[in-house]
Design a protein around this motif. Sequence first.
Motif, PDB file in Angstrom:
ATOM      1  N   LEU A  57      11.610  -5.822  -1.624  1.00 16.92           N
ATOM      2  CA  LEU A  57      10.397  -5.312  -0.978  1.00 16.92           C
ATOM      3  C   LEU A  57       9.309  -6.383  -0.928  1.00 16.92           C
ATOM      4  O   LEU A  57       8.558  -6.466   0.057  1.00 16.92           O
ATOM      5  N   GLY A  58       9.222  -7.209  -1.947  1.00 13.18           N
ATOM      6  CA  GLY A  58       8.246  -8.294  -1.933  1.00 13.18           C
ATOM      7  C   GLY A  58       8.537  -9.304  -0.834  1.00 13.18           C
ATOM      8  O   GLY A  58       7.630  -9.756  -0.130  1.00 13.18           O
ATOM      9  N   VAL A  59       9.794  -9.651  -0.674  1.00 14.32           N
ATOM     10  CA  VAL A  59      10.170 -10.603   0.375  1.00 14.32           C
ATOM     11  C   VAL A  59       9.926  -9.998   1.751  1.00 14.32           C
ATOM     12  O   VAL A  59       9.396 -10.662   2.652  1.00 14.32           O
ATOM     13  N   LEU A  60      10.295  -8.720   1.928  1.00  6.06           N
ATOM     14  CA  LEU A  60      10.048  -8.061   3.212  1.00  6.06           C
ATOM     15  C   LEU A  60       8.554  -7.980   3.514  1.00  6.06           C
ATOM     16  O   LEU A  60       8.143  -8.172   4.665  1.00  6.06           O
ATOM     17  N   GLY A  61       7.741  -7.716   2.521  1.00  2.56           N
ATOM     18  CA  GLY A  61       6.292  -7.680   2.719  1.00  2.56           C
ATOM     19  C   GLY A  61       5.742  -9.042   3.101  1.00  2.56           C
ATOM     20  O   GLY A  61       4.862  -9.150   3.972  1.00  2.56           O
ATOM     21  N   THR A  62       6.253 -10.079   2.473  1.00  3.62           N
ATOM     22  CA  THR A  62       5.803 -11.436   2.803  1.00  3.62           C
ATOM     23  C   THR A  62       6.187 -11.811   4.229  1.00  3.62           C
ATOM     24  O   THR A  62       5.383 -12.390   4.971  1.00  3.62           O
ATOM     25  N   VAL A  63       7.397 -11.472   4.638  1.00  2.00           N
ATOM     26  CA  VAL A  63       7.838 -11.759   6.003  1.00  2.00           C
ATOM     27  C   VAL A  63       6.996 -10.969   7.002  1.00  2.00           C
ATOM     28  O   VAL A  63       6.570 -11.511   8.032  1.00  2.00           O
ATOM     29  N   ALA A  64       6.725  -9.699   6.712  1.00  2.00           N
ATOM     30  CA  ALA A  64       5.911  -8.877   7.617  1.00  2.00           C
ATOM     31  C   ALA A  64       4.498  -9.432   7.737  1.00  2.00           C
ATOM     32  O   ALA A  64       3.935  -9.492   8.838  1.00  2.00           O
ATOM     33  N   ALA A  65       3.919  -9.876   6.620  1.00  3.18           N
ATOM     34  CA  ALA A  65       2.572 -10.448   6.666  1.00  3.18           C
ATOM     35  C   ALA A  65       2.561 -11.756   7.448  1.00  3.18           C
ATOM     36  O   ALA A  65       1.633 -12.023   8.223  1.00  3.18           O
ATOM     37  N   THR A  66       3.585 -12.562   7.295  1.00  6.60           N
ATOM     38  CA  THR A  66       3.676 -13.826   8.031  1.00  6.60           C
ATOM     39  C   THR A  66       3.802 -13.567   9.526  1.00  6.60           C
ATOM     40  O   THR A  66       3.143 -14.229  10.343  1.00  6.60           O
TER      41      THR A  66
END
Length: 100
Positions: A57-66
């Motif tokens: 979930l952290g990686v998905l959140g980072t990708v979504a924010a990017t």
Amino acid sequence: MPAFEPPGIAPHIPAETYHRAQREGRPIIVVHPTTPPVRRPARAYLVPLVLGLAVTLGVLGTVAATLALLEFAVRTAALVAGAAGPIGLGLTFRLARPRK
């Protein structure tokens, strides 16, 4: 006749059984019952699972924010380029054209 304990044999084998097996030439087989392997509790699987989900979930959140930041930058660049009009295109073409 004194009690005889055969060497290297478990003490629960009676001497009479040992001697009879020796006379008849049969092997003595000692069976040790095994306990079934201990199952791991569900809690042992829960910690790695929760940790893996948190990282995912952290990686998905980072990708979504990017991606959101990139989309914002592209829209801003398009808005500025649209507001600049032909001046922006003229500068772009003039900078891209090789000098003679």
